[in-house]
Write an enzyme that holds these catalytic residues in place. Sequence first.
Site, PDB file in Angstrom:
ATOM      1  N   SER A 143     -37.619 -33.961  41.974  1.00 53.49           N
ATOM      2  CA  SER A 143     -36.474 -33.093  42.223  1.00 53.49           C
ATOM      3  C   SER A 143     -37.005 -31.845  42.927  1.00 53.49           C
ATOM      4  O   SER A 143     -38.211 -31.581  42.911  1.00 53.49           O
ATOM      5  CB  SER A 143     -35.812 -32.710  40.894  1.00 53.49           C
ATOM      6  N   TYR A 156     -35.964 -30.163  32.044  1.00 55.53           N
ATOM      7  CA  TYR A 156     -35.805 -30.914  33.292  1.00 55.53           C
ATOM      8  C   TYR A 156     -36.942 -30.600  34.261  1.00 55.53           C
ATOM      9  O   TYR A 156     -37.546 -31.513  34.840  1.00 55.53           O
ATOM     10  CB  TYR A 156     -34.454 -30.587  33.919  1.00 55.53           C
TER      11      TYR A 156
END
Length: 270
Positions: A143, A156
């Site tokens: 990401s 995350y």
Amino acid sequence: MSLWPYHGAAVITGAGSGIGRALALRLAERGVNLALVDRREDRLREVRDAIEGPDHHASVHVLDLTDRAGVAALPEAVRAEHEAVSLLFNNAAVAIGGDFEEVSAEDFDWLISINFGAVVDMTRAFLPVLRRAPRARIVNLSSIFGIVAPAGQTAYAASKFAVRGFSEALRHELEGSSVGVTIVHPGGVATNIANDARINVARPTEEVERRRAAFNKHLSLPPAQAAEIILEAVGQGRDRVLVGADARVGALIQRLMPVRYWDLMKRRIG
């Protein structure tokens, strides 16, 4: 992409929605056989029904990626449906809402087990299969939060930084072999990850929904476009791909301001 260099099936985790679904649809257009993996059977069958055709075969594999025994047994199930496998897309991911002190240890570990642990387990399970192909590639989705680490994203970001480190080291280890590794850093892709995020924090519902809506504002890139960018890079054998203008800008800011990038980015995000 005129010449697709991989001749076996592609395994895709999280294939029931978002980027995983878009990858499946785009690969089917290229005539690639698919092994679709997700914990939601209804979503998988909807994708399978949308892409099954005379020129390619799509198999459905319902699996919770936290089930390590199930992951270890998956290659055998896939090989029962497909003669060869040349691509592994470790795409599945989950999210949690809340700051570090608000997120329980159980929720934190749950996210890590899927976003990072499943990448490791799937790679371990399928690497021997991929080595049999003349040309193969592992595609791990990190990401932009594997390059920058915003407040409110401790779990995350930790998982996606781990995916990045694992992928880079693995690529170096596999140098000179038939198996390549591509690390993908998407920016704001219009998926349901924010809507599906696990929320277990002591905040008013109104504030939770306000934060969710604010995050969703930044998820604008269509999954189909993201998938095409990813597959173009995979077809070219690229080692890293930034997906979306926001990912490119975020990576540049981090490169220019490796310690203080958040001072600038929080104004852009807010």
